[in-house]
Write a protein that holds these residues in place. Sequence first.
Motif, PDB file in Angstrom:
ATOM      1  N   ASP A  18       0.793  -1.185   0.023  1.00 52.07           N
ATOM      2  CA  ASP A  18      -0.026   0.146   0.028  1.00 52.07           C
ATOM      3  C   ASP A  18       0.842   1.191  -0.045  1.00 52.07           C
ATOM      4  O   ASP A  18       1.474   1.520   1.028  1.00 52.07           O
ATOM      5  N   PRO A  19       0.884   1.864  -0.976  1.00 50.76           N
ATOM      6  CA  PRO A  19       1.818   3.190  -1.066  1.00 50.76           C
ATOM      7  C   PRO A  19       1.236   4.111  -0.125  1.00 50.76           C
ATOM      8  O   PRO A  19       2.231   5.015   0.209  1.00 50.76           O
ATOM      9  N   ALA A  20       0.161   4.231   0.257  1.00 50.85           N
ATOM     10  CA  ALA A  20      -0.196   5.271   1.151  1.00 50.85           C
ATOM     11  C   ALA A  20       0.538   5.315   2.539  1.00 50.85           C
ATOM     12  O   ALA A  20       0.920   6.340   3.264  1.00 50.85           O
ATOM     13  N   LEU A  21       1.090   3.880   2.730  1.00 51.24           N
ATOM     14  CA  LEU A  21       1.547   3.779   4.234  1.00 51.24           C
ATOM     15  C   LEU A  21       3.245   4.405   4.443  1.00 51.24           C
ATOM     16  O   LEU A  21       3.651   4.574   5.229  1.00 51.24           O
ATOM     17  N   PHE A  22       3.651   4.842   2.776  1.00 56.03           N
ATOM     18  CA  PHE A  22       4.923   5.479   2.840  1.00 56.03           C
ATOM     19  C   PHE A  22       4.823   7.088   2.667  1.00 56.03           C
ATOM     20  O   PHE A  22       5.978   7.582   2.635  1.00 56.03           O
ATOM     21  N   GLY A  23       3.611   7.401   2.726  1.00 63.57           N
ATOM     22  CA  GLY A  23       3.524   8.931   2.468  1.00 63.57           C
ATOM     23  C   GLY A  23       2.623   9.618   3.799  1.00 63.57           C
ATOM     24  O   GLY A  23       2.620   8.860   4.643  1.00 63.57           O
ATOM     25  N   TYR A  24       2.216  10.809   3.484  1.00 65.82           N
ATOM     26  CA  TYR A  24       1.346  11.198   4.560  1.00 65.82           C
ATOM     27  C   TYR A  24       0.200  10.855   4.511  1.00 65.82           C
ATOM     28  O   TYR A  24      -0.556  10.524   3.674  1.00 65.82           O
ATOM     29  N   ILE A  25      -0.628  10.705   5.843  1.00 65.19           N
ATOM     30  CA  ILE A  25      -1.948  10.183   5.910  1.00 65.19           C
ATOM     31  C   ILE A  25      -2.645  11.256   6.693  1.00 65.19           C
ATOM     32  O   ILE A  25      -2.388  11.751   7.778  1.00 65.19           O
ATOM     33  N   GLU A  26      -3.976  11.613   6.054  1.00 67.35           N
ATOM     34  CA  GLU A  26      -4.591  12.636   6.760  1.00 67.35           C
ATOM     35  C   GLU A  26      -5.213  12.108   8.014  1.00 67.35           C
ATOM     36  O   GLU A  26      -5.316  10.859   8.222  1.00 67.35           O
ATOM     37  N   GLU A  27      -5.795  13.081   8.565  1.00 70.36           N
ATOM     38  CA  GLU A  27      -6.595  12.799  10.066  1.00 70.36           C
ATOM     39  C   GLU A  27      -5.927  12.081  11.010  1.00 70.36           C
ATOM     40  O   GLU A  27      -6.392  11.105  11.678  1.00 70.36           O
TER      41      GLU A  27
END
Length: 444
Positions: free
Chosen positions: A116-125
Amino acid sequence: MSEAKFRTLARKVRNQIELGHYKESSKLPTHRALAKEYGTTPMTAAKAYQLLAEQGHIESHVGRGSFVKKDASLKHVIRSRHDQNEWNFSILQPCLGEHLDSLNTELKDCFSNINDPALFGYIEETGDRTHKDAGKTWMSHYGLDIDEPEQVLLTNGAQHALSTLIQCYSEPGDNIAVEALTYPGILSIIQSLGRHSIEVEMDDKGMCPKALKKACREQAPAVVIVIPSHQNPTTITMPKARREALAKVINKEQLWLIEDDLYAFLNDEKIEPICNLSKDRGFYVSSLSKAISPGIRCGYIKTPTSQTERLASFIRTSIWLTAPLMFEFASRLIQSKKAFEYASLQKRIAESRQKIAADVLNEFTLTSQASSYHIWLTLPDGLQARDFVTVAKDKGLIISSGQFFSHTQGESSVRLSLMAIADENRFVEGLNALKSLLQDSVRT
């Protein structure tokens, strides 16, 4: 007498201590000499010394004067470094020998399968919803009521959670109510943030509701911090009735509650958290550090619905978000039920260690529970905790003085962790060495 004057003077003396002008254990100037040096009155100097004593920086003795206390920073309270020539009875952590290989395998499997590429970036909330949902599962398993995952906020461990809550819900100079004997990490946070700790009387069931009510009326604390399960250092677990009584005081006095319940997994059965009884005022703190590994810096705060956005915004401002990759690992452990298996294993080890310690140290006064990670040992008459800890260290025994858990108590007690020494034979060896030292100290 101006309150500002004695507080200002106390701050100046504390700065001199921190700069090394007044050395550890050295005698401080008399009230009259201090007043002359800073152009104030002896009464203001006396009040400044009293405040410094309450904050744990100095100690005063009638007829002898005031002295700089020995360094009570966390690095001196808790020794995490492992030395084969020492027995570490200082730090409260899981016994890592039993499940380290399994945990290592789980970690490798997790990080070899993240796509999951999102885990390597910024996550909102302030965190992924899946990770918050895992936190909800973890805390709910031990009795906490949580309506929505959005009420769960992620932190870099419980210490970060405590610091965040104190900063967000109190102001510098505010009073923070704590148990009369409490974890030195809490006292350290309160002091470093410029707040003042108020020690609330305890009995064999924990913090006394009447004493908390009195503290509210006389000292108006902004926040109360409670460790309801296997309290550190006394091992007390509050029964349901005591939790209900405290909740009534908290609700009536409109206090903010921080319920630090890291050891709930050690209870034999679920005991309703105080936050269930004070939903509008209570923040529940949990983490995986004590149940699985301190290296997994994953903490959880369950917030009142009305406070979720405020606290989330504070966390976002200070660190933006916690590390998604570590929370992915923690979430997988929780979702696969492995986390609960590890926690149950640690509870069984603690029960075994408690039996061994009770047998070896049976001639001494111990306060403990069948599954606590630690023991609160009352030293034989005539022994002072500070002196005994020093002698023990010379023998390779690292233990925590009771004075680290209070500004006013603990002079005759020590806390013993039963879990940091992974090898059981080495653990028994250390207990016998401690027993011999106690016996020798009594004889001399």
